[in-house]
Design a protein around this motif. Structure first.
Motif, PDB file in Angstrom:
ATOM      1  N   LEU A  55       2.336  15.400   0.852  1.00 41.53           N
ATOM      2  CA  LEU A  55       3.089  15.677   2.065  1.00 41.53           C
ATOM      3  C   LEU A  55       2.204  15.642   3.307  1.00 41.53           C
ATOM      4  O   LEU A  55       2.675  15.308   4.394  1.00 41.53           O
ATOM      5  CB  LEU A  55       3.778  17.033   1.953  1.00 41.53           C
ATOM      6  N   GLN A  56       0.921  15.989   3.151  1.00 45.87           N
ATOM      7  CA  GLN A  56       0.020  15.952   4.304  1.00 45.87           C
ATOM      8  C   GLN A  56      -0.181  14.538   4.817  1.00 45.87           C
ATOM      9  O   GLN A  56      -0.569  14.327   5.964  1.00 45.87           O
ATOM     10  CB  GLN A  56      -1.348  16.548   3.932  1.00 45.87           C
TER      11      GLN A  56
ATOM     12  N   HIS B  50       0.844  -1.195   0.000  1.00 44.68           N
ATOM     13  CA  HIS B  50       0.000   0.000   0.000  1.00 44.68           C
ATOM     14  C   HIS B  50       0.880   1.245   0.000  1.00 44.68           C
ATOM     15  O   HIS B  50       1.527   1.561   0.998  1.00 44.68           O
ATOM     16  CB  HIS B  50      -0.920   0.008   1.215  1.00 44.68           C
ATOM     17  N   ARG B  51       0.900   1.949  -1.125  1.00 43.18           N
ATOM     18  CA  ARG B  51       1.672   3.183  -1.242  1.00 43.18           C
ATOM     19  C   ARG B  51       0.797   4.303  -1.813  1.00 43.18           C
ATOM     20  O   ARG B  51       1.299   5.231  -2.440  1.00 43.18           O
ATOM     21  CB  ARG B  51       2.895   2.966  -2.133  1.00 43.18           C
ATOM     22  N   GLU B  52      -0.523   4.201  -1.582  1.00 45.85           N
ATOM     23  CA  GLU B  52      -1.454   5.175  -2.140  1.00 45.85           C
ATOM     24  C   GLU B  52      -1.755   6.293  -1.133  1.00 45.85           C
ATOM     25  O   GLU B  52      -1.529   6.144   0.074  1.00 45.85           O
ATOM     26  CB  GLU B  52      -2.758   4.482  -2.550  1.00 45.85           C
ATOM     27  N   LEU B  53      -2.267   7.403  -1.640  1.00 48.73           N
ATOM     28  CA  LEU B  53      -2.684   8.498  -0.768  1.00 48.73           C
ATOM     29  C   LEU B  53      -3.922   8.080   0.023  1.00 48.73           C
ATOM     30  O   LEU B  53      -4.694   7.221  -0.417  1.00 48.73           O
ATOM     31  CB  LEU B  53      -2.992   9.745  -1.598  1.00 48.73           C
ATOM     32  N   PRO B  54      -4.152   8.686   1.194  1.00 49.46           N
ATOM     33  CA  PRO B  54      -5.325   8.327   2.000  1.00 49.46           C
ATOM     34  C   PRO B  54      -6.647   8.588   1.282  1.00 49.46           C
ATOM     35  O   PRO B  54      -7.622   7.877   1.500  1.00 49.46           O
ATOM     36  CB  PRO B  54      -5.189   9.217   3.238  1.00 49.46           C
TER      37      PRO B  54
ATOM     38  N   LEU C 203       3.517  11.132  -7.546  1.00 49.94           N
ATOM     39  CA  LEU C 203       2.994  11.804  -6.356  1.00 49.94           C
ATOM     40  C   LEU C 203       1.718  11.174  -5.824  1.00 49.94           C
ATOM     41  O   LEU C 203       1.241  11.570  -4.766  1.00 49.94           O
ATOM     42  CB  LEU C 203       2.757  13.289  -6.663  1.00 49.94           C
ATOM     43  N   GLY C 204       1.137  10.197  -6.546  1.00 44.29           N
ATOM     44  CA  GLY C 204       0.030   9.444  -5.987  1.00 44.29           C
ATOM     45  C   GLY C 204      -1.346   9.724  -6.540  1.00 44.29           C
ATOM     46  O   GLY C 204      -2.337   9.288  -5.938  1.00 44.29           O
ATOM     47  N   ALA C 205      -1.472  10.410  -7.668  1.00 52.60           N
ATOM     48  CA  ALA C 205      -2.799  10.675  -8.228  1.00 52.60           C
ATOM     49  C   ALA C 205      -3.522   9.374  -8.541  1.00 52.60           C
ATOM     50  O   ALA C 205      -2.922   8.416  -9.035  1.00 52.60           O
ATOM     51  CB  ALA C 205      -2.689  11.518  -9.505  1.00 52.60           C
ATOM     52  N   ALA C 206      -4.826   9.338  -8.252  1.00 57.03           N
ATOM     53  CA  ALA C 206      -5.637   8.163  -8.585  1.00 57.03           C
ATOM     54  C   ALA C 206      -6.048   8.180 -10.049  1.00 57.03           C
ATOM     55  O   ALA C 206      -6.271   7.126 -10.639  1.00 57.03           O
ATOM     56  CB  ALA C 206      -6.868   8.106  -7.691  1.00 57.03           C
TER      57      ALA C 206
END
Length: 256
Positions: free
Chosen positions: A253-254, A79-83, A108-111
């Motif tokens: 970053l958040q 799991h390396r995705e944004l929340p 940077l994690g865009a879906a």
């Protein structure tokens, strides 16, 4: 570091069940070419992923002229995705700068990334040309996943006009989704807007970014009518391919 390769077919550890061990697999053509370019030999270890969020450790068994056979070992969830899912809705910049937007957005994690055309667009795509660009950009996203360690490949949506895309959007539910319109003339900075209670509880985010020169007043009004709130990113004017990535970087970053 082991080579990481995306395969465009679903992977399972075994036909006997997801936790069983070892299975032979002939790699799809794209992944097989990649192995050959890397000059891997039988016995070489590599990591495979199919976009589902799992990774498989694998070993090269046989190398043919155009075929590569590997042995799959047990899979693991990575799991390396944004929340929260973030979709960048970008009016396409000119030249080849959209390639860079796709690559960095993936890192940077865009879906998802939604390429758009607006009234002031320089780059306009339609028909077969648009389809080829979409396929090319999806390949850019796959390559960026292989490099960055992501095991979920972002969706690159089909090219649409801004008007078409706005027309298809569902009604806005602020408790479920934040909708941001990037504008250098907006009154609220991003940090101030994002930290309001209503914004903080949303589970997904749409970031709408215009072309050089911005969206037209009519386009901004249409977006606002569908729940987009204008935000500004500081005193400097950012390029069309920089602004959406700045927002995505801040969101990433958040979550650290």
């Amino acid at each position: 570091m082991l080579p990481r390769l995306h395969v465009d077919i679903p992977l399972t550890a075994s036909s006997d069940g997801p936790d069983s061990t070892l299975r032979e697999l002939n790699l799809p053509a794209g992944a097989a070419r990649h192995v050959q370019v890397l000059r891997l030999q039988p016995g070489a270890a590599l990591t495979l992923f199919d976009g589902s969020g799992f990774e498989w450790q694998a070993e090269v068994l046989r190398m043919g002229r155009s075929e590569v056979t590997v042995h799959l070992h047990a899979r693991q969830w990575v799991h390396r995705e944004l929340p929260h899912a973030v979709t960048l809705c970008v009016v396409m910049p000119a030249n080849d700068r959209m390639d860079g937007v796709i690559e960095k957005a993936t890192e940077l994690g865009a879906a998802a990334v939604q390429p758009l055309m607006s009234e002031r667009s320089v780059l306009r795509l339609a028909g077969e040309r648009a389809d080829k660009k979409q396929a090319h950009w999806q390949g850019v996203a796959v390559a960026a996943c292989e490099q960055s360690g992501r095991s979920v490949v972002p969706r690159i949506e089909s090219v649409q006009t801004l008007a078409q895309w706005l027309h298809k959007l569902p009604p806005h539910d602020p408790q479920q989704q934040r909708r941001w319109l990037l504008s250098p003339t907006a009154a609220k900075p991003l940090r101030e807007l994002a930290q309001t209670p209503a914004q903080a509880q949303a589970t997904s985010t749409l970031v709408l970014s215009g072309p050089e020169g911005g969206l037209s007043p009519a386009e901004e009004q249409s977006a606002r009518a569908l729940g987009f709130e204008a935000v500004q990113l500081g005193p400097r004017i950012l390029r069309a391919d920089t602004a959406p990535l700045a927002v995505l970087g801040w969101l990433a970053l958040q979550s650290v």
